[in-house]
Design a protein around this motif. Structure first.
Motif, PDB file in Angstrom:
ATOM      1  N   GLN A 121       1.198  -3.784 -13.141  1.00 47.04           N
ATOM      2  CA  GLN A 121      -0.207  -4.075 -12.877  1.00 47.04           C
ATOM      3  C   GLN A 121      -0.371  -4.841 -11.568  1.00 47.04           C
ATOM      4  N   ASN A 122       0.545  -5.763 -11.307  1.00 42.26           N
ATOM      5  CA  ASN A 122       0.478  -6.553 -10.084  1.00 42.26           C
ATOM      6  C   ASN A 122       0.663  -5.690  -8.837  1.00 42.26           C
ATOM      7  N   LEU A 123       1.621  -4.738  -8.904  1.00 41.05           N
ATOM      8  CA  LEU A 123       1.883  -3.882  -7.747  1.00 41.05           C
ATOM      9  C   LEU A 123       0.906  -2.715  -7.629  1.00 41.05           C
ATOM     10  N   ALA A 124       0.305  -2.354  -8.755  1.00 39.71           N
ATOM     11  CA  ALA A 124      -0.483  -1.121  -8.780  1.00 39.71           C
ATOM     12  C   ALA A 124      -1.975  -1.353  -8.620  1.00 39.71           C
ATOM     13  N   GLN A 125      -2.375  -2.544  -8.164  1.00 39.23           N
ATOM     14  CA  GLN A 125      -3.789  -2.739  -7.850  1.00 39.23           C
ATOM     15  C   GLN A 125      -4.195  -1.709  -6.797  1.00 39.23           C
ATOM     16  N   ARG A 126      -5.358  -1.137  -6.941  1.00 39.32           N
ATOM     17  CA  ARG A 126      -5.789  -0.086  -6.017  1.00 39.32           C
ATOM     18  C   ARG A 126      -5.770  -0.605  -4.584  1.00 39.32           C
ATOM     19  N   GLY A 127      -4.973   0.063  -3.776  1.00 44.47           N
ATOM     20  CA  GLY A 127      -4.847  -0.336  -2.391  1.00 44.47           C
ATOM     21  C   GLY A 127      -3.990  -1.564  -2.193  1.00 44.47           C
ATOM     22  N   GLY A 128      -3.333  -2.026  -3.261  1.00 46.02           N
ATOM     23  CA  GLY A 128      -2.605  -3.275  -3.161  1.00 46.02           C
ATOM     24  C   GLY A 128      -1.129  -3.126  -2.880  1.00 46.02           C
ATOM     25  N   PHE A 129      -0.626  -1.917  -2.616  1.00 46.36           N
ATOM     26  CA  PHE A 129       0.782  -1.758  -2.284  1.00 46.36           C
ATOM     27  C   PHE A 129       1.067  -2.386  -0.923  1.00 46.36           C
ATOM     28  N   ARG A 130       2.115  -3.136  -0.886  1.00 41.92           N
ATOM     29  CA  ARG A 130       2.498  -3.714   0.395  1.00 41.92           C
ATOM     30  C   ARG A 130       3.113  -2.634   1.291  1.00 41.92           C
ATOM     31  N   ALA A 131       2.900  -2.769   2.557  1.00 37.83           N
ATOM     32  CA  ALA A 131       3.321  -1.725   3.493  1.00 37.83           C
ATOM     33  C   ALA A 131       4.808  -1.470   3.422  1.00 37.83           C
ATOM     34  N   ARG A 132       5.593  -2.500   3.168  1.00 36.61           N
ATOM     35  CA  ARG A 132       7.036  -2.309   3.182  1.00 36.61           C
ATOM     36  C   ARG A 132       7.491  -1.404   2.038  1.00 36.61           C
ATOM     37  N   ARG A 133       6.699  -1.330   0.986  1.00 33.53           N
ATOM     38  CA  ARG A 133       7.106  -0.501  -0.133  1.00 33.53           C
ATOM     39  C   ARG A 133       6.835   0.975   0.134  1.00 33.53           C
ATOM     40  N   LEU A 134       5.980   1.239   1.078  1.00 29.73           N
ATOM     41  CA  LEU A 134       5.668   2.631   1.393  1.00 29.73           C
ATOM     42  C   LEU A 134       6.318   3.077   2.693  1.00 29.73           C
ATOM     43  N   ALA A 135       7.101   2.189   3.301  1.00 29.85           N
ATOM     44  CA  ALA A 135       7.742   2.560   4.555  1.00 29.85           C
ATOM     45  C   ALA A 135       8.829   3.585   4.307  1.00 29.85           C
ATOM     46  N   PRO A 136       9.022   4.545   5.214  1.00 25.08           N
ATOM     47  CA  PRO A 136      10.073   5.544   5.040  1.00 25.08           C
ATOM     48  C   PRO A 136      11.452   4.912   5.078  1.00 25.08           C
ATOM     49  N   LEU A 137      12.384   5.589   4.444  1.00 25.28           N
ATOM     50  CA  LEU A 137      13.759   5.112   4.446  1.00 25.28           C
ATOM     51  C   LEU A 137      14.336   5.185   5.862  1.00 25.28           C
ATOM     52  N   PRO A 138      15.292   4.322   6.181  1.00 27.77           N
ATOM     53  CA  PRO A 138      15.898   4.380   7.520  1.00 27.77           C
ATOM     54  C   PRO A 138      16.589   5.712   7.750  1.00 27.77           C
ATOM     55  N   ARG A 139      16.426   6.264   8.939  1.00 23.31           N
ATOM     56  CA  ARG A 139      17.062   7.517   9.285  1.00 23.31           C
ATOM     57  C   ARG A 139      18.535   7.311   9.541  1.00 23.31           C
ATOM     58  N   ALA A 140      19.339   8.284   9.145  1.00 22.77           N
ATOM     59  CA  ALA A 140      20.790   8.172   9.350  1.00 22.77           C
ATOM     60  C   ALA A 140      21.100   8.288  10.838  1.00 22.77           C
TER      61      ALA A 140
END
Length: 449
Positions: free
Chosen positions: A430-449
């Motif tokens: 519930q804490n992470l799933a607030q609408r629009g409440g995802f922190r940017a780092r959680r949606l950042a793409p994985l590092p490229r090899a």
């Protein structure tokens, strides 16, 4: 969510059906073979926690890579390849531990005859472990593509194969001598091998799936990607180890009471585990759906996916709770011979307690799956440690021995622990799933090899 969840859930259910088949046939042989397979199987599932955690980590990464669309085939192939390589060190360590099951159980205070029989079971079963891991990786790949059907078909066929093998090797079909617990372990290992080979062949022959070329350049390593899998997977494995370990510890506690308590615990646990496979499948679907949305930076879609999955699991487990509370005696009678009347009665009482904690068990599993879709795995590990080992085990031991409630008291402790974990996991989501409440780092793409 339902379209993706029901094949995954049925696949999980078919996998637990392998164990249920073993339980059914061994229960006809007596308490000792059933208790031996239970203790050995508990150690096996403890060992399986680490491969499952890494496979679920890879599944979450595959889902996010698929959600980003661009270059997803190359990225998914690299992730699958690095995850597959991890089985080499895993099997070297885990296989050695399972080979020495008897020694481990004797050190845990178990009866020597029971420990020896459990060792025979695990020395056959352990050879299927690499193929279970391979099957889980392939299933995670298919879930990321939202094509769970092939894994379900293969798993259902494996149930039939295992039933035939157990009937031959344990039940003495066609007049063959019964191999007891060893035969049950060998049957499951062969079934696991068949599942992996069949699913790999299916993917190879499917024109759309074969384009990913999962085995292409298999020798190439990508240490950063492998590290990513391990860093995400270790907390997942730790959380699973906490949950599997508490039930395995409970089996050891039952061994301190009597073989009858172990046999009754085995039946109740297998039924509860079968019910748990459905929310576990919904949780895997939540990982894929939340991961796809997160990879596409769709916070609202991830929010919807997670809460939809939690609601579905709560509804299903409410139904299973009702069934266990009202039909406990009839269910226990299916797995234990008529002459084991006292064991049947004890198993039925444990099933009633299992019915009480069904809702909590389902909700915590799906909330954890939704959090994995965001690659949030560290706090869930702490929640599991606190709920299972900080609460469930001490309360269970206190009720079981000083308070004198025996096996039923131990299971009440499990119910308390599961309830606390369910509350903490849901609040975290519930804490992470607030609408629009995802922190940017959680949606950042994985590092490229």
């Amino acid at each position: 969510m339902l379209a993706l969840a029901w094949p995954l859930a049925l696949t999980n259910l078919s996998q637990i059906a392998l164990v249920l088949t073993d339980t059914f046939f061994l229960g006809q042989l007596g308490e000792l073979p059933l208790a031996a397979a239970t203790l050995g199987g508990n150690l096996y599932f403890i060992a399986l926690a680490l491969p499952m955690g890494l496979a679920f980590s890879a599944a979450a990464m595959l889902a996010q890579e698929r959600g980003r669309v661009r270059h997803h085939m190359r990225e998914m192939r690299r992730t699958f390849r690095q995850a597959a390589w991890l089985i080499v060190p895993l099997f070297a360590v885990l296989g050695t531990l399972l080979w020495n099951t008897g020694t481990l159980l004797r050190l845990a205070g178990q009866d020597p005859a029971l420990a020896e029989a459990a060792q025979h079971y695990n020395r056959a079963l352990l050879w299927g472990l690499p193929f279970v891991y391979g099957f889980l990786l392939l299933r995670g790949f298919l879930a990321a593509l939202q094509r769970p059907g092939p894994a379900l078909c293969v798993a259902l066929a494996a149930v039939l194969l295992n039933a035939l093998l157990v009937w031959l090797l344990v039940g003495g079909g066609f007049g063959l001598p019964s191999l007891g617990a060893f035969g049950a372990g060998l049957s499951s290992a062969i079934a696991n091998l068949a599942m992996f080979l069949s699913l790999a062949l299916w993917i190879r022959l499917d024109r759309r799936l074969s384009r990913f070329k999962l085995a292409g350049r298999f020798w190439r390593t990508d240490w950063r990607r492998m590290q990513e899998i391990v860093l995400i997977g270790l907390p997942i494995a730790g959380s699973m180890l906490m949950e599997i370990g508490i039930f395995s510890a409970t089996a050891l506690v039952m061994g301190w009471i009597s073989p009858r308590a172990v046999a009754a615990h085995a039946v109740a646990l297998q039924i509860a585990s079968a019910c748990f496979m459905i929310p576990m499948g919904i949780g895997q679907a939540a990982t894929a759906r939340v991961g796809l949305a997160a990879g596409a930076s769709d916070a609202r879609g991830a929010w919807r996916a997670g809460w939809t999955a939690i609601g579905m699991a709560a509804g299903f487990m409410a139904v299973t709770a009702l069934l266990l509370l009202t039909l406990s005696e009839q269910i226990a009678a299916l797995f234990l011979a008529p002459e084991l009347a006292e064991t049947r009665q004890l198993a039925a009482s444990l099933l009633v307690i299992a019915g009480i904690f069904q809702l909590a068990d389902g909700v915590q599993a799906v909330a954890a799956g939704a959090l994995r879709g965001l690659k949030d795995t560290r706090l869930p590990l702490l929640f599991a440690a606190l709920g299972y080992w900080g609460l469930a085990l001490p309360v269970g031991l206190g009720l079981g021995f000083p308070a004198g409630f025996g096996p039923q008291g131990v299971w009440v402790g499990l119910a308390c622990g599961l309830a606390i974990v369910a509350v903490m996991m849901t609040l975290r989501w519930q804490n992470l799933a607030q609408r629009g409440g995802f922190r940017a780092r959680r949606l950042a793409p994985l590092p490229r090899a």
